[in-house]
Design a protein around this motif. Structure first.
Motif, short mmCIF file in Angstrom:
data_model
loop_
_atom_site.label_atom_id
_atom_site.label_comp_id
_atom_site.label_asym_id
_atom_site.label_seq_id
_atom_site.Cartn_x
_atom_site.Cartn_y
_atom_site.Cartn_z
N GLU A 168 0.81 -1.22 0.00
CA GLU A 168 0.00 0.00 0.00
C GLU A 168 0.85 1.27 0.00
OE1 GLU A 168 -3.24 -0.13 2.87
OE2 GLU A 168 -3.22 -2.33 2.75
N LEU A 169 2.15 1.12 -0.26
CA LEU A 169 3.05 2.27 -0.30
C LEU A 169 2.56 3.30 -1.30
CD1 LEU A 169 5.81 3.70 0.25
CD2 LEU A 169 6.68 2.41 -1.69
N LYS A 170 2.43 4.52 -0.81
CA LYS A 170 2.05 5.64 -1.66
C LYS A 170 2.70 6.88 -1.08
CE LYS A 170 -1.85 8.21 -3.50
NZ LYS A 170 -3.27 8.47 -3.44
N ILE A 171 3.51 7.57 -1.86
CA ILE A 171 4.17 8.78 -1.37
C ILE A 171 3.13 9.89 -1.26
CG2 ILE A 171 5.91 10.52 -1.87
CD1 ILE A 171 7.53 8.29 -3.27
N LEU A 172 2.90 10.35 -0.02
CA LEU A 172 1.90 11.37 0.26
C LEU A 172 2.51 12.74 0.53
CD1 LEU A 172 -0.37 9.25 2.64
CD2 LEU A 172 -0.70 9.68 0.19
N ASP A 173 3.81 12.79 0.76
CA ASP A 173 4.50 14.03 1.08
C ASP A 173 5.21 14.54 -0.18
OD1 ASP A 173 6.49 15.91 1.88
OD2 ASP A 173 6.47 15.09 3.91
N ASP A 174 4.88 15.75 -0.59
CA ASP A 174 5.44 16.32 -1.82
C ASP A 174 6.96 16.47 -1.80
OD1 ASP A 174 2.90 16.49 -2.88
OD2 ASP A 174 2.65 18.61 -2.36
N SER A 175 7.56 16.54 -0.63
CA SER A 175 9.01 16.70 -0.57
C SER A 175 9.75 15.38 -0.84
CB SER A 175 9.44 17.28 0.78
OG SER A 175 9.18 16.36 1.82
N ILE A 176 9.04 14.26 -0.74
CA ILE A 176 9.66 12.96 -1.02
C ILE A 176 9.55 12.68 -2.51
CG2 ILE A 176 9.60 10.47 -0.58
CD1 ILE A 176 8.39 11.16 2.17
N GLU A 177 10.69 12.53 -3.15
CA GLU A 177 10.72 12.29 -4.59
C GLU A 177 10.68 10.82 -4.94
OE1 GLU A 177 14.20 14.34 -5.94
OE2 GLU A 177 13.53 16.24 -5.10
N ASN A 178 11.22 9.98 -4.06
CA ASN A 178 11.40 8.58 -4.41
C ASN A 178 11.72 7.75 -3.16
OD1 ASN A 178 11.85 6.38 -6.23
ND2 ASN A 178 14.03 6.73 -6.10
N VAL A 179 11.26 6.50 -3.17
CA VAL A 179 11.71 5.52 -2.18
C VAL A 179 12.77 4.69 -2.88
CG1 VAL A 179 11.04 3.51 -0.80
CG2 VAL A 179 9.47 5.44 -1.01
N LYS A 180 13.90 4.50 -2.23
CA LYS A 180 14.98 3.76 -2.87
C LYS A 180 15.55 2.72 -1.93
CE LYS A 180 18.89 6.04 -3.45
NZ LYS A 180 19.74 7.10 -4.01
N TRP A 181 16.32 1.81 -2.49
CA TRP A 181 16.94 0.74 -1.73
C TRP A 181 18.44 0.87 -1.83
CZ3 TRP A 181 13.83 -1.66 1.45
CH2 TRP A 181 12.47 -1.66 1.16
N ILE A 182 19.11 0.80 -0.68
CA ILE A 182 20.56 0.93 -0.61
C ILE A 182 21.14 -0.40 -0.13
CG2 ILE A 182 22.46 2.09 0.56
CD1 ILE A 182 20.59 4.51 0.89
N SER A 183 22.02 -0.96 -0.94
CA SER A 183 22.69 -2.20 -0.55
C SER A 183 23.58 -1.95 0.67
CB SER A 183 23.56 -2.71 -1.71
OG SER A 183 24.41 -3.74 -1.26
N LEU A 184 23.59 -2.89 1.58
CA LEU A 184 24.45 -2.76 2.75
C LEU A 184 25.93 -2.90 2.37
CD1 LEU A 184 22.46 -4.67 5.52
CD2 LEU A 184 22.53 -2.22 5.04
N GLN A 185 26.19 -3.28 1.13
CA GLN A 185 27.57 -3.37 0.63
C GLN A 185 28.12 -2.02 0.19
OE1 GLN A 185 29.05 -6.29 0.86
NE2 GLN A 185 27.22 -7.42 1.41
N GLU A 186 27.23 -1.03 0.02
CA GLU A 186 27.67 0.28 -0.46
C GLU A 186 28.55 0.97 0.56
OE1 GLU A 186 25.02 3.07 -2.38
OE2 GLU A 186 23.69 1.42 -2.94
N GLU A 187 29.39 1.86 0.04
CA GLU A 187 30.27 2.66 0.90
C GLU A 187 29.70 4.07 1.04
OE1 GLU A 187 33.05 1.74 2.60
OE2 GLU A 187 32.58 -0.31 1.93
N LYS A 188 29.31 4.44 2.24
CA LYS A 188 28.86 5.80 2.59
C LYS A 188 27.77 6.35 1.67
CE LYS A 188 33.23 6.53 4.62
NZ LYS A 188 34.28 7.13 5.16
N PRO A 189 26.63 5.66 1.57
CA PRO A 189 25.56 6.14 0.69
C PRO A 189 24.68 7.24 1.30
CG PRO A 189 24.89 4.12 1.75
CD PRO A 189 26.31 4.38 2.18
N LEU A 190 24.77 7.44 2.61
CA LEU A 190 23.91 8.42 3.29
C LEU A 190 24.73 9.65 3.67
CD1 LEU A 190 21.98 5.90 5.55
CD2 LEU A 190 21.13 7.02 3.49
#
Length: 138
Positions: free
Chosen positions: A99-121
């Motif tokens: 039922e995911l639906k982006i309701l907040d205009d400031s959110i552009e996208n839901v994304k998935w970050i691999s735990l293997q990535e280096e410093k994605p945040l």
């Protein structure tokens, strides 16, 4: 001079592919990649805040599993020079992901970050949490 405190509550949701849920969000003219959650309102507990944020922003219901991390060092807001931040993180399970639906205009996208990535945040405490999450799960 710092004369205000802003308490932020965020969720850690990792899917079966060992990927962390994150949001592409615009805030104060900047584009951020951040964890889902937001600011604590007066008269609200931290868990209530998470439930409200998920409902208001993503149309989702969650189950809070456990406290994961509370910020331990001082951090001034990057957006308001008179404000100190305090961030709290919980692990969650999403009960109705279909039922995911982006309701907040400031959110552009839901994304998935691999735990293997280096410093994605980019946010300072999110970086610490991401490293602690990798230590725990990998």
């Amino acid at each position: 001079m710092i004369d205000k405190i802003n308490i932020r509550v965020y969720a850690i949701y990792v899917n079966e592919n060992q990927e962390l849920m994150a949001l592409d969000e615009g805030y104060a003219g900047k584009k951020l990649v951040k964890l889902p959650g937001g600011g604590l309102e007066f008269g609200e507990g931290t868990l209530e805040c998470l439930h409200r944020e998920f409902a208001e922003e993503l149309n989702l219901k969650i189950e809070v599993l456990e406290h994961f991390y509370t910020q331990e060092e001082f951090l001034a807001s990057m957006f308001r020079e008179n404000e100190q931040l305090l961030t709290i993180y919980y692990t969650v399970n999403i009960l109705n992901f279909d039922e995911l639906k982006i309701l907040d205009d400031s959110i552009e996208n839901v994304k998935w970050i691999s735990l293997q990535e280096e410093k994605p945040l980019p946010l300072p405490i999110d970086k610490i949490v991401f490293e602690k999450l990798k230590e725990k799960l990998l």
